[in-house]
Design an enzyme around this catalytic site. Structure first.
Site, PDB file in Angstrom:
ATOM      1  N   GLU A  17      65.328  35.787  62.915  1.00 31.14           N
ATOM      2  CA  GLU A  17      66.665  35.810  63.506  1.00 31.14           C
ATOM      3  C   GLU A  17      67.369  37.142  63.291  1.00 31.14           C
ATOM      4  OE1 GLU A  17      65.448  33.479  61.647  1.00 31.14           O
ATOM      5  OE2 GLU A  17      65.988  31.490  62.324  1.00 31.14           O
ATOM      6  N   LEU A  18      67.171  37.712  62.108  1.00 35.37           N
ATOM      7  CA  LEU A  18      67.915  38.934  61.799  1.00 35.37           C
ATOM      8  C   LEU A  18      67.492  40.064  62.728  1.00 35.37           C
ATOM      9  CD1 LEU A  18      70.049  40.186  60.003  1.00 35.37           C
ATOM     10  CD2 LEU A  18      68.226  41.001  58.511  1.00 35.37           C
ATOM     11  N   LYS A 115      58.045  55.769  52.568  1.00 33.94           N
ATOM     12  CA  LYS A 115      57.497  54.493  52.099  1.00 33.94           C
ATOM     13  C   LYS A 115      58.008  54.163  50.710  1.00 33.94           C
ATOM     14  CE  LYS A 115      54.109  53.736  55.270  1.00 33.94           C
ATOM     15  NZ  LYS A 115      52.810  53.838  55.854  1.00 33.94           N
ATOM     16  N   GLY A 430      49.058  57.889  70.838  1.00 32.09           N
ATOM     17  CA  GLY A 430      48.222  56.785  71.305  1.00 32.09           C
ATOM     18  C   GLY A 430      48.948  55.757  72.144  1.00 32.09           C
ATOM     19  N   GLU A 482      47.243  52.044  74.897  1.00 34.36           N
ATOM     20  CA  GLU A 482      47.151  50.891  73.976  1.00 34.36           C
ATOM     21  C   GLU A 482      47.910  49.643  74.440  1.00 34.36           C
ATOM     22  OE1 GLU A 482      47.823  51.992  69.816  1.00 34.36           O
ATOM     23  OE2 GLU A 482      47.016  53.998  70.156  1.00 34.36           O
ATOM     24  N   ARG A 513      61.931  46.407  62.233  1.00 26.54           N
ATOM     25  CA  ARG A 513      60.497  46.356  62.547  1.00 26.54           C
ATOM     26  C   ARG A 513      59.759  45.479  61.536  1.00 26.54           C
ATOM     27  NH1 ARG A 513      59.025  47.074  67.180  1.00 26.54           N
ATOM     28  NH2 ARG A 513      56.921  47.281  66.369  1.00 26.54           N
ATOM     29  N   ASP A 597      42.855  56.547  63.506  1.00 33.17           N
ATOM     30  CA  ASP A 597      44.145  56.545  62.810  1.00 33.17           C
ATOM     31  C   ASP A 597      43.999  56.118  61.366  1.00 33.17           C
ATOM     32  OD1 ASP A 597      45.747  57.295  64.970  1.00 33.17           O
ATOM     33  OD2 ASP A 597      45.861  55.237  65.715  1.00 33.17           O
ATOM     34  N   GLU A 664      53.544  62.817  60.733  1.00 36.73           N
ATOM     35  CA  GLU A 664      55.001  62.824  60.758  1.00 36.73           C
ATOM     36  C   GLU A 664      55.499  64.087  60.097  1.00 36.73           C
ATOM     37  OE1 GLU A 664      56.864  62.437  57.751  1.00 36.73           O
ATOM     38  OE2 GLU A 664      58.831  62.358  58.696  1.00 36.73           O
ATOM     39  N   HIS A 693      60.894  57.288  65.618  1.00 38.51           N
ATOM     40  CA  HIS A 693      61.489  56.098  65.023  1.00 38.51           C
ATOM     41  C   HIS A 693      62.975  56.007  65.335  1.00 38.51           C
ATOM     42  CE1 HIS A 693      57.691  56.625  62.972  1.00 38.51           C
ATOM     43  NE2 HIS A 693      57.708  55.335  62.723  1.00 38.51           N
TER      44      HIS A 693
END
Ligand code: GLN
Ligand code: ZN
Length: 754
Positions: A17-18, A115, A430, A482, A513, A597, A664, A693
């Protein structure tokens, strides 16, 4: 008597839902108020679930609209000037920092994204500039506390601690970390005071940075911050929570500090138990023992956990805790209606883990034979029949199979002649936008509402359209887009024996995401050719090169839930052999450029340097080499890596022995470039010149500047020009506009060079 706790809980909602509400808010389809209601309902649901499961330390403020680091930045008023100048309201400023902003009030890039330790979760990197004045700037913590109290639920607010916050932040305009120590101390002290005034019993301060390699100065800083913050202890108890490893560098120091409880990780913390045995645990303090794995999805082995807990040195009290926030696992196995019970009984997601925590507490307090035996039955026999053919093949691997011939330098000469590409070749990573239509068709095909033939026709039409478009704007190396793939790992997993899939097991990757990692259930092997048909079709449409597109073994493994009954290395080699078959098939079908990848290679790098080679890189590099070592020197092997700081492993990346790598760079100010030059990096490189992004469209001028900057570090002959990742999450309009700008910028720079 023991009690129960968790560190944090998924905030996605039962049916994501979020995510959906936030996306509607971005499109201005719902108001802030409507979004707040969705969020509030999720929080309430989560608290009630935990209460029902008898969790006694229920977290609050673990909810976030995008990311908990960003929440902390806002809480501390660490809002860089460019966002303040937009003059947006609080929530929109927050989203501008997360995603960038392009509109009436201005045009600014998002904060850099990285990350979160060794997970696939990404946090926004707090940025200190000279306008930053640290202040307590939050109602969120207090609002959520109140909200829970109104539900009759006592919570333990969760806050990222000042040490981790500083360690993960960046500093610009000449400001330094130490400029902010005193203000941070003030703000955290004030926060504790305010929580005390609200009769909060426990607060959890997360300091995961303690599990990384620390210097003496780091430990001094930690002590300085907390000695000051904890000077005037209020009523509220303070839990120092660590996770993702052990605190070997600082254990003796931190246990001297005036915390009331220490949260230690017994799952990933290899040394935790030794630290306790060797240096003891302070008798008056409470130990929050992280024994339920917050990252993997397998049932806990109660025998092992009970043995561990029963053998702990004498503590005042031991609380049964998760090893990290449960935000890294999906919500519930119950939603997996398609999986057989014989499979499901082995799985444990967030809600099931709550129950495991409670059961362990019950077992510890008084024995329940039935619960225990039911659990132990899961571990008596292997889950499935092994595939001995694969394990034999791995045993017989030769050195040559890990070693591509001839050397990269020689291959480069051959490929330069053979491929005849222009200087600064342009390409993409890709995927092209996965529009609502693409998803709808795939869904219909999955549900068998459209035939295989019609689905194939639809995919072909997409490929066709985009090949024509790529040619029309002058991209040099094309991709098929893809469109047939739901996800770069799941798609391959579906074509491999040994994998199983979930329907609703979503895990947050960043912001809105989510990913749905497949599960390695048994030995892996390839079922059939996976990508050859689509790639060959694309190649048949164009005179230009089509880049074949595969996911590498380390990434497939890192983005799956791995087995715990065989080693990661063994699993990586199994997958590598399967992908190797695919590489060779593509080559035979006439594909001259193949990208493998390894988006997630950096992700599982152990947090401690001493473990890098032996526990990970040794086998990860070999698994990658195993995939491509057999191709002809003419075939150009590309790889791609995303969002991460791989500056420290640059020499290792060269060892992958790919011919070209893209990665990146746009959100991290291309800082990796000087490192590449310093280490005489050999592989050709495409540092991303466009941040995919964010929905923002980079201008031609901006891209030209990025390319010029790249060329001050690297010779033009070594450089490829590309976006920093795949474009599947982007809209068509912004994608097309951005790529046109990339090609235009590249052509302009090429002219200057020749
Ligand atoms: N080839 C993949 C894509 O373009 C790579 C995605 C990724 O690196 N995460 O979508
Ligand atoms: Zn990527």
């Amino acid at each position: 008597m023991s009690r129960t706790s968790i560190i944090g809980f998924p905030r996605i909602g039962e049916n994501r839902e979020l995510k959906f509400a936030t996306e509607k808010y971005f499109k201005k389809e719902i108001s802030e108020n409507e979004l707040q209601i969705v969020a509030s309902n999720i929080r309430k649901q989560n608290w009630h679930l935990q209460k029902k499961a008898d969790i006694e330390f229920i977290p609050s403020n673990d909810f976030s609209f995008y990311d908990q680091m960003l929440d902390t930045a806002i809480m501390l008023n660490v809002v860089p000037k460019r966002y303040k100048e937009l003059n947006l309201n609080v929530l929109d400023t927050y989203f501008a920092m997360a995603r960038g902003y392009q509109g009436e009030n201005g045009d600014v890039k998002a904060l850099s994204m990285k990350k979160w330790f060794n997970t696939n979760y990404h946090y926004l990197v707090p940025e200190f500039d000279k306008t930053i004045k640290i202040q307590l700037n939050t109602t969120k913590i207090f609002d959520e506390l109140c909200e829970a109290t109104l539900q009759n639920i006592q919570t333990k607010p969760v806050i990222i601690g000042p040490f981790t916050f500083l360690k993960l932040a960046t500093f610009k305009d000449g400001v330094k970390s130490q400029d902010f120590y005193e203000d941070l101390i003030k703000v955290y002290s004030l926060l504790l005071e305010k929580l005390s005034a609200r009769n909060v019993n426990w607060v959890q301060l997360d300091e995961p940075s303690l599990v990384c390699d620390l210097t003496k100065e780091d430990i001094e800083l930690f002590k300085h911050l907390y000695q000051s913050i904890l000077i005037r202890k209020e009523k509220t108890h303070v839990l120092l929570q660590t996770y993702f490893g052990d605190v070997r560098d600082s254990y003796q120091d931190i246990i001297q500090l005036n915390f009331d409880g220490f949260g230690l990780d017994f799952v990933e913390g290899k040394e935790t138990i030794n630290l306790l045995n060797q240096f003891d645990f302070p008798k008056t303090k409470i130990l929050f023992a992280g024994v339920i794995n917050g990252k993997n999805i397998w049932r806990n082995n109660y025998q092992k956990t009970l043995d561990l807990l029963r053998n702990l040195p004498n503590c005042f009290e031991v609380i049964i805790n998760s090893s990290c926030s449960l935000q890294h696992v999906p919500l519930t196995v119950k939603a997996e209606t398609k999986l057989a019970d014989s499979v499901k009984q082995h799985l444990s997601f967030a809600i099931e883990k709550l129950i495991e925590i409670r059961e362990i507490k019950d077992l510890l307090n008084h024995f329940h034979a039935k619960t225990f035996e039911k659990n132990q039955a899961l571990f008596k026999f292997p889950r499935t029949k092994a595939n001995t053919k694969v394990s034999e093949q791995i045993k017989e691997l030769t050195k040559a199979e890990f070693n591509r011939q001839p050397s990269r330098k020689q291959r480069r000469e051959i490929q330069t002649k053979e491929l005849n590409l222009p200087l600064l070749p342009t390409t993409t990573i890709g995927s092209f936008p996965q529009t609502a239509e693409v998803r709808k068709q795939r869904f219909a095909y999955k549900k068998e509402r459209i035939s295989k033939k019609n689905y194939a026709a639809f995919i072909k039409e997409q490929i066709n359209k985009w090949i024509i478009w790529q040619e029309s704007i002058g991209i040099d190396v094309l991709v098929h887009g893809e469109f047939e793939r739901n996800d770069m790992v799941e798609y391959f997993g579906e074509n491999l024996n040994g994998y199983i899939f979930t329907k609703n097991a979503w895990v947050q990757s960043y912001g809105n995401r989510f990913v749905k990692p497949p599960i390695v259930w048994n030995d892996v092997s390839r079922k059939q050719a996976i990508t050859v048909t689509w790639t060959s079709y694309a190649q048949s449409l164009s005179e230009k090169y089509i880049k074949g597109m595969l996911t590498g073994p380390v990434t497939i493994l890192n983005w799956s839930f791995p087995r715990e009954d065989i080693s990661l290395k063994e699993q990586a080699y199994q997958i590598a052999l399967a992908i190797r078959e695919e590489v060779l098939d593509l080559e035979s079908a006439g594909i001259s450029i193949i990208q493998i990848d390894e988006a997630a290679l950096r992700e599982k790098l152990p947090l401690r340097k001493s473990d890098w080679q032996s526990e990970y890189l040794d086998w990860a590099v070999k698994a990658f080499c195993l995939v491509h070592s057999q191709v002809s020197p003419k075939t150009q092997i590309h790889t791609h890596m995303c969002y991460s700081e791989f500056e420290e492993i640059i020499p290792t990346i060269d060892l992958l022995d790919a011919d070209v790598i893209s990665f990146e760079a746009s959100r991290s100010d291309l800082s990796i470039l000087s490192k590449l030059r310093e280490s005489n990096f050999e592989t050709l490189v495409g540092p991303g010149v466009y941040d995919i992004h964010s929905p923002r469209i980079p201008s031609v001028k901006e891209i030209e500047e990025a390319i010029e900057k790249i060329l001050t570090y690297l010779p033009a002959k070594q450089v490829w020009i590309n976006p920093d990742c795949g474009l599947k999450t982007r809209g068509i309009l912004e994608t097309k506009a951005s790529l046109k700008n990339i090609v235009q910028a590249t052509q302009a720079i090429r002219k200057q060079l020749t």
